[in-house]
Design a protein around this motif. Structure first.
Motif, mmCIF file in Angstrom:
data_model
loop_
_atom_site.group_PDB
_atom_site.id
_atom_site.type_symbol
_atom_site.label_atom_id
_atom_site.label_comp_id
_atom_site.label_asym_id
_atom_site.label_seq_id
_atom_site.Cartn_x
_atom_site.Cartn_y
_atom_site.Cartn_z
ATOM 1 N N VAL A 282 0.866 -1.180 0.000
ATOM 2 C CA VAL A 282 0.000 0.000 0.000
ATOM 3 C C VAL A 282 0.902 1.230 0.000
ATOM 4 O O VAL A 282 1.680 1.437 0.935
ATOM 5 N N VAL A 283 0.803 2.036 -1.049
ATOM 6 C CA VAL A 283 1.639 3.231 -1.168
ATOM 7 C C VAL A 283 0.866 4.427 -0.627
ATOM 8 O O VAL A 283 -0.175 4.802 -1.163
ATOM 9 N N GLY A 284 1.381 5.007 0.441
ATOM 10 C CA GLY A 284 0.721 6.133 1.089
ATOM 11 C C GLY A 284 0.118 5.729 2.419
ATOM 12 O O GLY A 284 -0.572 4.697 2.506
ATOM 13 N N CYS A 285 0.362 6.526 3.447
ATOM 14 C CA CYS A 285 -0.185 6.243 4.774
ATOM 15 C C CYS A 285 -0.984 7.425 5.300
ATOM 16 O O CYS A 285 -0.917 7.775 6.488
ATOM 17 N N GLY A 286 -1.724 8.069 4.394
ATOM 18 C CA GLY A 286 -2.752 8.988 4.834
ATOM 19 C C GLY A 286 -3.965 8.187 5.259
ATOM 20 O O GLY A 286 -3.887 6.969 5.479
ATOM 21 N N TYR A 287 -5.122 8.838 5.361
ATOM 22 C CA TYR A 287 -6.321 8.120 5.802
ATOM 23 C C TYR A 287 -6.648 6.962 4.867
ATOM 24 O O TYR A 287 -6.921 5.840 5.306
ATOM 25 N N SER A 288 -6.638 7.205 3.578
ATOM 26 C CA SER A 288 -6.998 6.149 2.629
ATOM 27 C C SER A 288 -6.037 4.978 2.706
ATOM 28 O O SER A 288 -6.450 3.815 2.706
ATOM 29 N N ASN A 318 -1.386 14.302 9.334
ATOM 30 C CA ASN A 318 -2.328 15.403 9.543
ATOM 31 C C ASN A 318 -3.510 15.017 10.425
ATOM 32 O O ASN A 318 -4.447 15.815 10.578
ATOM 33 N N ALA A 319 -3.477 13.826 10.999
ATOM 34 C CA ALA A 319 -4.594 13.348 11.817
ATOM 35 C C ALA A 319 -4.392 13.728 13.275
ATOM 36 O O ALA A 319 -3.267 14.006 13.716
ATOM 37 N N PRO A 320 -5.473 13.746 14.060
ATOM 38 C CA PRO A 320 -5.326 13.949 15.501
ATOM 39 C C PRO A 320 -4.446 12.856 16.108
ATOM 40 O O PRO A 320 -4.486 11.698 15.652
ATOM 41 N N PRO A 321 -3.629 13.168 17.098
ATOM 42 C CA PRO A 321 -2.723 12.168 17.685
ATOM 43 C C PRO A 321 -3.436 10.911 18.162
ATOM 44 O O PRO A 321 -2.911 9.802 18.027
ATOM 45 N N PRO A 459 -8.872 20.441 2.409
ATOM 46 C CA PRO A 459 -8.636 19.120 1.802
ATOM 47 C C PRO A 459 -9.851 18.653 1.016
ATOM 48 O O PRO A 459 -10.982 19.081 1.272
ATOM 49 N N GLY A 460 -9.601 17.769 0.076
ATOM 50 C CA GLY A 460 -10.691 17.232 -0.730
ATOM 51 C C GLY A 460 -11.367 16.062 -0.056
ATOM 52 O O GLY A 460 -11.321 14.933 -0.547
ATOM 53 N N THR A 461 -12.029 16.327 1.054
ATOM 54 C CA THR A 461 -12.691 15.280 1.821
ATOM 55 C C THR A 461 -14.198 15.361 1.653
ATOM 56 O O THR A 461 -14.750 16.379 1.215
ATOM 57 N N ALA A 462 -14.864 14.283 2.016
ATOM 58 C CA ALA A 462 -16.327 14.255 1.936
ATOM 59 C C ALA A 462 -16.938 15.297 2.863
ATOM 60 O O ALA A 462 -17.953 15.916 2.534
ATOM 61 N N GLN A 463 -16.325 15.515 4.023
ATOM 62 C CA GLN A 463 -16.862 16.486 4.981
ATOM 63 C C GLN A 463 -16.879 17.889 4.393
ATOM 64 O O GLN A 463 -17.859 18.640 4.557
ATOM 65 N N VAL A 464 -15.815 18.261 3.686
ATOM 66 C CA VAL A 464 -15.751 19.581 3.054
ATOM 67 C C VAL A 464 -16.815 19.693 1.965
ATOM 68 O O VAL A 464 -17.530 20.696 1.859
ATOM 69 N N GLU A 495 -12.713 13.699 12.904
ATOM 70 C CA GLU A 495 -12.125 12.749 11.951
ATOM 71 C C GLU A 495 -12.618 11.342 12.268
ATOM 72 O O GLU A 495 -12.714 10.954 13.440
ATOM 73 N N MET A 496 -12.925 10.583 11.207
ATOM 74 C CA MET A 496 -13.367 9.195 11.368
ATOM 75 C C MET A 496 -12.617 8.321 10.376
ATOM 76 O O MET A 496 -12.338 8.741 9.245
#
Length: 569
Positions: A282-288, A318-321, A459-464, A495-496
């Motif tokens: 898996v390339v990338g360790c953001g939320y997705s 960029n997530a809450p700790p 950010p390009g999120t569903a919440q926005v 954040e979820m």
């Protein structure tokens, strides 16, 4: 304002050629109607597109009927030799066998405002539903057309549950035709080919007597509008690393989720009963990336090895700790290998690298199997000096890094669409979500460059997109009714993220220090998303389905517990 340009049309019958000179058109509106079809034909002819029959119902989601279109009349031997520079349309040749594109005939034409929404994601669909729910003065309720290239709306935050088997497709990807069946919104399954806005030419935003532009679809349909909403979304960006476009799989659409699920299922069958594990990178360790790694590792369990690669030295930077800690705990418990501080330099097939000298001392050189010709090699480069590069071998590579807005792909002839775009290809907007210099054009979601109070791009999120759709719908109401528009202010509600079939992490912003984890967080997340589904009818259907599944799973768990107790006694 009058135009002094003229159009020279030459009709070429089989026996003779008769030049015909048309008189100058008296005004911009009349001229736009006169040349719109011709210009579209010229644009699409250069792209060598084949027209589809606009009267034919392509799918259950193509809700328009033939009565809504003006006729498309074949023109034998018609060529256009000239152009109108003031109108911004290009000129080209129309072959003898082509017919001019059809124009969408709005049910009430100019009697009520005409709103065209491009893109049926969170921004586009929810804006259409918001317009439908508002109270309108008599004669002011707009006619709304929604255009999307897919026949289904996709609730993207729940795509991961397709891989774990928690949800069915119809629950998170309902047809637009079903969602809009009780509304007046017309839906077209089509792609946007070209956009010709004219609301930047000194037009008063409140003057609804003139068209604000025309949208050209790939099918050949032309849609003239008074108000435009750009919500085209974005696509995965795979062209930044050699080999990623050919071998990696993105995870941002329903089709992507289907491909990943099919690939995992095929590998599970192929490796069943064998000692060699399924290797997933898996390339990338953001939320997705984290949600994918957690879901896939839970699904494969001891049959697979999941490696997560990230350029930062931590996951979820960029997530809450508290969310980061919860995710890290789950990933480590499922033996996910974290390769932090690395970026992918290139990606190749394993068979291409086996014979190269550089592979002899590689980390994965000892792992030679009969499946090598179907595996992939990722060459990792460290972000800091003094650390050795690595080579990762995988059966499946999931790419979650980067995205590119689809708005720049929309063109007018050989020129860009003429909208102010930033470096990422997003439309520059004012605080009311209107595109700068275009008073009748709104941009939301990934198509807009909206900044927060600190001046950073949202950010390009569903919440926005949820919140922007609500404001865009209201501001369209205000603009049509000559009321003041509201400035958009994003409010982060928290954040979820999912971490598996019965695991999730939620950090609400309105309760400081609170983080819901495990089954409690999982249940809270599903309830929150259930309430966010597009329509009341769909929410009821999905809610009943989820309750039934929970009842079945609970019954099965009790039976299993009693069976173990009885066998133990």
């Amino acid at each position: 304002m009058e135009f002094s340009h003229k159009i020279l049309v030459i009709v070429e019958p089989k026996t003779a050629t008769l030049p015909l000179l048309l008189s100058p058109l008296p005004c911009r509106t009349t001229m736009a109607h006169a040349i719109s079809s011709l210009a579209s034909s010229m644009l699409f002819n250069r792209e060598q597109l084949h027209w589809r029959n606009p009267y034919q119902r392509q799918s259950r989601s193509y809700r328009a009927n033939s009565g809504l279109f003006s006729s498309s009349v074949p023109r034998q031997g018609l060529r256009v030799l000239g152009s109108i520079s003031g109108a911004g349309y290009g000129a080209g040749a129309v072959s003898e066998k082509q017919s001019l594109p059809s124009s969408y005939a709005w049910p009430e034409n100019n009697k009520r405002p005409r709103v065209c929404i491009l893109g049926g994601g969170f921004g586009g669909l929810y804006t259409a539903l918001r317009l439908e729910s508002l109270e309108w003065p008599d004669g002011k309720k707009p006619q709304v057309v929604l255009v999307d290239q897919s026949e289904r709306f996709v609730f993207k935050p729940l795509l991961y549950e397709l891989l774990s088997g928690e949800v069915d497709e119809w629950e998170i990807a309902p047809y637009f035709s079903d969602l809009l069946s009780s509304t007046t919104v017309q839906f077209f399954k089509d792609r946007v080919q070209a956009l010709h806005p004219s609301d930047h030419l000194g037009m008063d935003a409140a003057a609804l007597s003139q068209s604000a532009g025309t949208v050209h679809l790939e099918s050949g349909l032309l849609i003239e509008y008074d108000w435009l909403v750009l919500a085209l979304g974005s696509d995965a960006k795979l062209d930044v690393v050699p080999g990623a476009m050919e071998y990696a799989l993105p995870f941002s659409t329903l089709e992507d989720a289907r491909r990943v699920n099919e690939k995992l299922t095929a590998m599970e069958r192929k490796y069943f009963g064998k000692d060699s594990p399924i290797r997933v990178a898996v390339v990338g360790c953001g939320y997705s990336g984290v949600e994918l790694a957690a879901t896939v590792s839970e699904r494969l369990r001891d049959r697979g090895v999941v490696q997560a690669i990230n350029v930062d030295k931590m996951i979820l930077p960029n997530a809450p700790p508290s969310n980061r800690e919860s995710a890290l705990k789950v990933l480590l418990s499922r033996k996910v290998e974290l390769l932090l501080g690395y970026f992918v330099r290139c990606m190749r097939r394993a068979s291409e690298l086996r014979s190269s000298p550089e592979f002899e001392n590689a980390q994965a050189a000892h792992d030679t199997t009969e499946h090598d010709h179907e595996r992939f090699i990722l060459e990792l480069q460290p972000t800091e000096r003094g650390i050795e590069s690595q080579i990762v071998e995988a059966d499946l590579v999931l790419w979650t890094v980067g995205s590119k807005p689809l708005l720049p792909e929309v063109t007018t002839s050989d020129r860009p669409i003429g909208l102010p775009l930033n470096g990422r290809g997003q439309a520059e907007t004012d605080e009311t979500l209107r595109v700068k210099g275009h008073p009748r054009t709104f941009a939301i979601g990934d198509s807009s460059a909206v900044k927060d109070k600190q001046g950073k791009l949202l950010p390009g999120t569903a919440q926005v997109a949820f919140q922007q759709a609500d404001f865009a719908g209201w501001n369209l109401w205000a603009a049509i009714n000559d009321r003041p528009l509201l400035p958009f202010r994003f409010q982060n509600l928290g954040e979820m993220m999912t971490l598996g079939r019965y695991d999730a992490a939620i950090t609400p912003s309105f309760i400081e220090g609170l983080t819901l984890e495990g089954p409690v967080g999982h249940t809270a997340r599903k309830i929150a998303y259930l309430l966010r589904l597009p329509t009341d009818e769909h929410r009821v259907k999905v809610g009943i389905s989820w309750l039934a599944k929970s009842a079945v799973e609970s019954t099965a768990l009790l039976q299993d517990t009693f069976t173990k107790m009885l066998s133990g006694s």
